[in-house]
Design a protein around this motif. Structure first.
Motif: not given
Ligand code: 4AD
Length: 448
Positions: A265-269, A276-277, A280-284, A426-428
């Motif tokens: 929920e927080d990452l979606a914010l 933006k993105g 995706r960046k973290l998943k990469n 980096f994460v936020t």
């Protein structure tokens, strides 16, 4: 029973009686009742309270509630007819615990700038973004500990007050204490790194790590520097540079995976409003290999780059932020490990390589931040280390304990430092490091 809003929103337990304690975000009145949006910090989502005019304190108190007031609500969980939420709470009692004067309350409904929020660091965790940062930061702390503990690393509390200047760059805050001013009988300061003491424990216990506050009196007013920050420093015995890099990479991937699973929920914010993105960046980063080049290769690539850098590039320079960011953001577009830096620009403790010119150092650079991890294999050879220390004009008497480790059962060992705030940045996706630590300390700034 008192419950966290996060739990109530998850359980959606209709007809259940709950007690909620939190702060009003907004109040909206209709003909015969009021809607109160309440947040208790446990999640980004608020809970909607429906307060009927039949409530005893409706006219005197409930209709006077404004943003920032603290309330304790008893009520029953109901299905919500409104769009955008599945449940609401039908209040049976609304206790006002603390009023907040709407004339002076600094947080309005509109979005405030992060600069403004920094001036009210005692209230900014009540905003969506700063609350989310605090939750993600806490989760990352746990992920770090889990990563190391699951692998059998032992946490060591290294001292905050120290008499050894690990990085040797003259950035220590000096400590004065007692009438004489020199409490410890010699100059002491706030630690710039727990590494040297972590090495002591690694050479007894094998794999150890520190996670503590770190202080640097450097006068750099940038979006990536703090005077007080938190650093994670693992130190591994019987571990060379390749082993060191593997631990650092696995740790970063582990932490990102953890927040991707547990802080959705927080990452979606952050993904919607900050970067933006981001997801995706973290998943990469979790899915891809890290690129690895040597310092010498990095310099060649920078010299070939079709780009005018402010700081000119040549072999032997310390890579500047603009260079690091070009490599990781523009050229490779992924995390990058740079190894084998010139010995002349690195601290005395790094292991000198066969060529005599470079040391077994590694930095990990990530897009948007630049350097996030700095580490090395340590010099384990007594004579080589002593020569390096002499060349750096270090008082050998004061560091005899450090040299002793090379005299009694020395082994190849290595470690690194992860700047915790840079990881949270980096994460936020927060552009300024001052937003990812609760109470930032920077030159001229330490309000509360
Ligand atoms: O590269 P640094 O200076 O390395 C050390 O202190 C070593 N003793 C670590 C080790 O090998 N055990 O700092 C490590 C990391 C940097 O990569 C950066 O992420 C962070 O600490 N860092 C800072 N973060 C915020 N504000 C500052 N002023 C920082 N300086 C370093």
């Amino acid at each position: 029973m008192r419950k966290k809003i996060q739990q109530i929103l998850q359980e959606k337990d209709l007809e259940n009686q709950v007690v909620i304690a939190g702060w009003i975000r907004t109040r909206r009145d209709t003909g015969s009742f009021s809607f109160l949006e309440v947040n208790d910090g446990s999640s980004l989502g608020n809970i909607q309270i429906v307060a009927d005019q039949q409530l005893a304190n409706y006219k005197d108190e409930i209709v006077r509630l404004t943003a920032g007031c603290a309330v304790e609500v008893t009520g029953v969980v109901k299905e919500s007819p409104a769009k955008g939420q599945e449940i609401e709470v039908q209040a049976t009692e609304v206790n006002i615990v603390g009023w907040a004067d709407p004339e002076t309350y600094p947080l309005q409904k509109k979005r405030h700038s992060f600069e403004y929020l920094r001036e009210i660091s005692h209230l900014r965790p009540r905003t969506n973004a700063l609350g989310a940062v605090a939750r993600v930061r806490s989760r990352l702390t746990m992920a770090i500990h889990s990563f190391f503990q699951e692998r059998g690393f032992i946490q060591v509390h290294t001292p905050i007050i120290t008499t050894s200047d690990c990085e040797g760059a003259g950035e220590m805050f000096q400590i004065k204490g007692g009438k004489e001013g020199e409490f410890f009988g010699r100059p002491a300061g706030l630690t710039v790194s727990g590494q040297l003491q972590a090495e002591v424990y690694a050479l007894s216990l094998g794999d150890v790590y520190t996670f503590g506050p770190t202080f640097r009196a450097e006068n750099s007013n940038t979006s990536r520097h703090l005077a007080e920050f938190w650093m994670i420093e693992p130190e591994m015995a019987f571990c060379d540079l390749a082993c060191n890099m593997a631990v650092a990479r696995d740790m970063l991937k582990y932490c990102l995976n953890d927040v991707l699973t547990n802080c959705q929920e927080d990452l979606a914010l952050f993904d919607n409003f900050i970067e933006k993105g981001l997801i995706r960046k973290l998943k990469n980063v979790v899915e891809q290999d890290f690129k690895h080049i040597t310092y010498t290769e990095a310099v060649d690539l920078l010299l070939k780059a079709d780009k005018a850098f402010e700081f000119p590039v040549s072999w032997g320079i310390d890579l500047q932020s603009e260079h690091e960011r070009y490599l990781t953001e523009e050229l490779f577009k992924k995390p990058l490990i740079v190894t084998d830096y010139p010995a002349a620009i690195k601290p005395f403790y790094m292991r000198v390589s066969e060529d005599g010119k470079t040391v077994a150092a590694m930095d990990i650079l990530v897009p948007g931040i630049g350097e996030i991890v700095g580490g090395s294999q340590r010099e384990e050879r007594y004579d080589v280390l002593m020569k390096r220390m002499e060349a750096a004009q270090i008082n050998l008497d004061e560091y005899q304990w450090y040299l002793d480790l090379r005299k009694y059962g020395t082994v190849p060992h290595s470690g690194f430092g992860l700047g915790f705030e840079r990881l949270v940045q980096f994460v936020t996706g927060m552009t300024n490091i001052r937003e990812v630590i609760p109470f930032p300390r920077t030159p001229g700034f330490a309000p509360c």
